[in-house]
Design a protein around this motif. Sequence first.
Motif, mmCIF file in Angstrom:
data_model
loop_
_atom_site.group_PDB
_atom_site.id
_atom_site.type_symbol
_atom_site.label_atom_id
_atom_site.label_comp_id
_atom_site.label_asym_id
_atom_site.label_seq_id
_atom_site.Cartn_x
_atom_site.Cartn_y
_atom_site.Cartn_z
ATOM 1 N N SER A 1 -108.469 96.331 19.583
ATOM 2 C CA SER A 1 -108.536 97.492 20.468
ATOM 3 C C SER A 1 -109.382 97.226 21.714
ATOM 4 C CB SER A 1 -109.119 98.693 19.706
ATOM 5 O OG SER A 1 -110.430 98.413 19.232
ATOM 6 N N GLY A 2 -109.865 95.991 21.884
ATOM 7 C CA GLY A 2 -110.599 95.618 23.078
ATOM 8 C C GLY A 2 -112.053 96.053 23.100
ATOM 9 N N ARG A 3 -112.621 96.403 21.948
ATOM 10 C CA ARG A 3 -114.004 96.888 21.909
ATOM 11 C C ARG A 3 -114.994 95.826 21.452
ATOM 12 N NH1 ARG A 3 -113.436 102.986 19.309
ATOM 13 N NH2 ARG A 3 -111.365 103.449 20.150
ATOM 14 N N LEU A 4 -114.510 94.642 21.129
ATOM 15 C CA LEU A 4 -115.398 93.583 20.665
ATOM 16 C C LEU A 4 -114.878 92.250 21.187
ATOM 17 C CD1 LEU A 4 -117.743 92.527 18.965
ATOM 18 C CD2 LEU A 4 -116.233 92.562 16.963
ATOM 19 N N SER A 5 -115.635 91.637 22.077
ATOM 20 C CA SER A 5 -115.211 90.361 22.646
ATOM 21 C C SER A 5 -115.969 89.178 22.061
ATOM 22 C CB SER A 5 -115.404 90.372 24.166
ATOM 23 O OG SER A 5 -116.774 90.603 24.489
ATOM 24 N N ALA A 6 -117.073 89.430 21.354
ATOM 25 C CA ALA A 6 -117.862 88.338 20.783
ATOM 26 C C ALA A 6 -117.076 87.626 19.691
ATOM 27 C CB ALA A 6 -119.167 88.890 20.205
ATOM 28 N N PRO A 7 -117.354 86.335 19.457
ATOM 29 C CA PRO A 7 -116.689 85.613 18.368
ATOM 30 C C PRO A 7 -116.960 86.288 17.018
ATOM 31 C CG PRO A 7 -117.884 84.094 19.797
ATOM 32 C CD PRO A 7 -118.278 85.463 20.209
ATOM 33 N N ILE A 8 -115.951 86.297 16.165
ATOM 34 C CA ILE A 8 -116.054 86.913 14.843
ATOM 35 C C ILE A 8 -115.812 85.839 13.792
ATOM 36 C CG2 ILE A 8 -115.178 88.700 13.289
ATOM 37 C CD1 ILE A 8 -114.015 90.099 15.773
ATOM 38 N N GLY A 9 -116.722 85.740 12.839
ATOM 39 C CA GLY A 9 -116.554 84.820 11.713
ATOM 40 C C GLY A 9 -116.653 85.581 10.412
ATOM 41 N N ALA A 10 -115.818 85.211 9.449
ATOM 42 C CA ALA A 10 -115.844 85.859 8.134
ATOM 43 C C ALA A 10 -115.992 84.794 7.053
ATOM 44 C CB ALA A 10 -114.561 86.662 7.902
ATOM 45 N N VAL B 1 -124.049 75.591 9.493
ATOM 46 C CA VAL B 1 -124.459 75.515 10.899
ATOM 47 C C VAL B 1 -123.330 74.953 11.761
ATOM 48 C CG1 VAL B 1 -126.043 74.406 12.514
ATOM 49 C CG2 VAL B 1 -126.911 75.367 10.380
ATOM 50 N N THR B 2 -122.608 73.965 11.244
ATOM 51 C CA THR B 2 -121.480 73.402 11.997
ATOM 52 C C THR B 2 -120.418 74.460 12.256
ATOM 53 O OG1 THR B 2 -121.877 71.234 10.996
ATOM 54 C CG2 THR B 2 -119.717 71.606 12.002
ATOM 55 N N ALA B 3 -120.130 75.269 11.245
ATOM 56 C CA ALA B 3 -119.138 76.332 11.413
ATOM 57 C C ALA B 3 -119.611 77.364 12.423
ATOM 58 C CB ALA B 3 -118.854 76.996 10.068
ATOM 59 N N LEU B 4 -120.896 77.708 12.381
ATOM 60 C CA LEU B 4 -121.433 78.667 13.356
ATOM 61 C C LEU B 4 -121.318 78.118 14.773
ATOM 62 C CD1 LEU B 4 -124.630 79.837 11.443
ATOM 63 C CD2 LEU B 4 -122.548 81.174 11.821
ATOM 64 N N GLU B 5 -121.606 76.851 14.946
ATOM 65 C CA GLU B 5 -121.498 76.247 16.280
ATOM 66 C C GLU B 5 -120.065 76.261 16.778
ATOM 67 O OE1 GLU B 5 -125.182 73.005 16.188
ATOM 68 O OE2 GLU B 5 -123.177 72.420 15.517
ATOM 69 N N SER B 6 -119.116 75.953 15.890
ATOM 70 C CA SER B 6 -117.709 75.952 16.318
ATOM 71 C C SER B 6 -117.251 77.347 16.705
ATOM 72 C CB SER B 6 -116.824 75.386 15.202
ATOM 73 O OG SER B 6 -116.715 76.299 14.131
ATOM 74 N N LEU B 7 -117.805 78.362 16.050
ATOM 75 C CA LEU B 7 -117.468 79.742 16.417
ATOM 76 C C LEU B 7 -117.927 80.063 17.826
ATOM 77 C CD1 LEU B 7 -118.199 82.160 13.427
ATOM 78 C CD2 LEU B 7 -116.211 82.205 14.927
ATOM 79 N N VAL B 8 -119.130 79.644 18.152
ATOM 80 C CA VAL B 8 -119.710 79.989 19.449
ATOM 81 C C VAL B 8 -119.124 79.134 20.562
ATOM 82 C CG1 VAL B 8 -121.860 80.021 20.773
ATOM 83 C CG2 VAL B 8 -121.830 80.835 18.404
ATOM 84 N N GLU B 9 -118.935 77.849 20.286
ATOM 85 C CA GLU B 9 -118.532 76.918 21.337
ATOM 86 C C GLU B 9 -117.016 76.814 21.500
ATOM 87 O OE1 GLU B 9 -120.393 73.328 20.150
ATOM 88 O OE2 GLU B 9 -122.440 74.135 20.328
ATOM 89 N N GLY B 10 -116.268 77.100 20.443
ATOM 90 C CA GLY B 10 -114.821 76.943 20.499
ATOM 91 C C GLY B 10 -114.131 78.168 21.069
#
Length: 791
Positions: free
Chosen positions: A125-134, A357-366
């Motif tokens: 719906s366009g209300r969240l642009s930050a990366p999302i990880g589950a 930590v590797t997964a978190l980095e890929s979320l932010v950088e990818g």
Amino acid sequence: MERVLIVSANMGQGHNATARVLESGVRERWPGATVEWIDLLDLLGPGMAPLLRRLYVANVETTPWLYEFFYRAIWRLPWFAAVSRWVVGQWCGRRLARTVARFVPELVLSTYPMATAGLAWLRRSGRLSAPIGAWVPDFAPHPFWVYRSVDLTMVMHEIAVRQALESCPAARVEVSVPPVRAEFRPGDRAGARQRLGLPPDKFVVVISCGSLGFGAVEGAALELLDADPAVLPVAICGRNEALAERLRALGEPRLRVVGWTDEPESYVLASDVLVTNNGGVTAMEALACGRPVLIHRAIAAHGKASAGVMAAAGFTLRSEKDGELAAVVRSLIAEPTRLKTMVENAIRHGETAVPIVTALESLVEGPHNGATRRLRPEDALFVHAATREVPQQAGAVLLFDPKPDGSPVTLADAEYLVSATPGLHTRLLPGTGLWRPKWQEAPARTAADVLDHVETGPDADLETSVTEAMDEFFSVAVTPEHPVRARLVTGIEGGQGALLVALHHAASDGIAVIAALVGRTRGKTVLAPPSPARRVSLRGNLFSAARRRDAGELARGMWALAKAGPASRVRWETRIDGPRRHFARAHLHAPDVRAAARRIGVPTTDLVLALVAEALHRELGERAPARMRVLIPMSIRDTGTIRQPGNHTGAASVDLPTGAMPLPDRIRQTRDLLAAQVGRGAPRAGHAVVRVLGVFPPWLHHRLARLVYRGTWFSALASVLPGARSLVVLNGARVRTVYPVLSLAPGVPVAVGVMTWADRFTVCVTVPVEQAARGDRLAGGVVEAFATVPA
């Protein structure tokens, strides 16, 4: 990184335990970040949190059949799963919206499926642009866990990856290390037992069924007491004080009963095996310590599903009936090597999965998980028509002369060229009975990811090397995950090289493929994505002369298709047993072909197709029918689509003359038959039919596509493609020849591609590998037929 939002739920301790591990990973990677936690259940309204917790416990302990029914329904009924996900996503997303707007997170992490649903809704719906990880703290992800709008979904095993993609093929799914505290790692068993006062010579079995302590804990303890005198059961009851009291009331001296403990890692390290009832965090903690897991009487729904995944991965043994748990433990005591194998499987999993930590980095950088685009009906036809035996892939083979310095074309040259291939930066989502096929963007993919290099040997024979390379390469179908493949072959005599490119037919027709590759050598931009299917416009004068003319052409074409009926039977082998193919090649001197066509007074395309008909007649001999139905794709591209990928073709089903007759008569009849089909508007009518099929529901579209694109309606495929008539050079290496590669259709064992390239008409015949000799005869027959064209 300044602000990280973690959304969890106090539904047992597994979701929160995973969230704490993620918070530790965030603080390790970004020490200065502000981390805010949300318990989703607290946002759902007054009284909802305790109500949902009571419902969960009641479903597991009292009405497991109802829990199982719902779980199976979301897997077996796609419409039910879609509606449920939509309702939950809207509900939870709206409740999360205010917190998200206030905190403005730069990264959002979820450990609870309803929270993931809500975050996915906020993204859509366009209300969240930050990366999302589950992170899925269970071995069996169900459809409520997995969404395309979530940028990264982390599961616990490769088997779980396949399950997750089954529920949402557009999701980005990877395997995480067990999301458990750092204290859970392989360690000193003897030291742990000494700290806890456990005997060093016993076979210690820890029974732990999560913080709620529900399930068949008492039954498991009694079975273990009877299994063997060497077995020492340790029951960890969590917050279930009633369970702890019942176990203590048994008065068994060998049974150790533990309530809530702040050092569960010590008990896991002290154990030989751990017994639990599902594949949640408790099981992951044991695996992280290198301890095998026994799942006894798995709880309903996700408990049974996760037990199945863990058993398939070699992490657990299951028991359901009375006495089975005791038998399993006795077998492990008697067979230490079996226990050792399970330990090794557990340790190996932790070593190969992606660190937190590797997964978190890929979320932010990818990049964000790629957007999707529905396939046009013209392209979806080839998704629906494809089978394991008859994959639908198009392609081309480019033969290169050496460069001026004598060196061959290089891998870097090939990468530059392949980077223009339509479909390279996408993955194909084939769809289901409920959802239509889609393309999903894969912007991180490069030509290097799909291109390999084969060195045939110094000065290998050109014809032999190319034929063997083609037969091997194109006999392996492209996949939805990688709809483009390429191979550079070097080591050919005289410094020559060959580039083989295959792509899913849904990505493009042959014209766009060649246009993209040739355009790349000339510095043109890569083809733009196809525009959405154009809708019928009601603007303007519906009864204008142009509209009447188009409608009349379409009506004539439809009538021609309708009255054609099924193709006449051809007495040759039509069975196609698998995807292996043979490709026979030949070429004609283009100036001679054009001169002959002018002399006879027919278009060049008609002359070439007449030569194909002559080759078919010679192959079939006395069995040749008077007419053979051949499907001939014809481009309907215009100035707006000439540079677009996708399939912009119609098709004429032409009954080519294959009976006994002089070649001049065959040429004239071919000309007249083609002119009649084109004059009646057959190509555009065929294109219209394919587009109309796309109106139907996906399950019906699939069936209709397979009905129309098969050997019932035509016996062979033939296509004459325009190529480059002027010089084409790639970094100094001349592209001397290009051969078009056509796919077969179900029940259609022959496809003939012809292309104009510089001073040649190249011919490439596709046949099943079992019919290689036929393919060679047909390719040679085209050349022999041209030799008999009257001067």
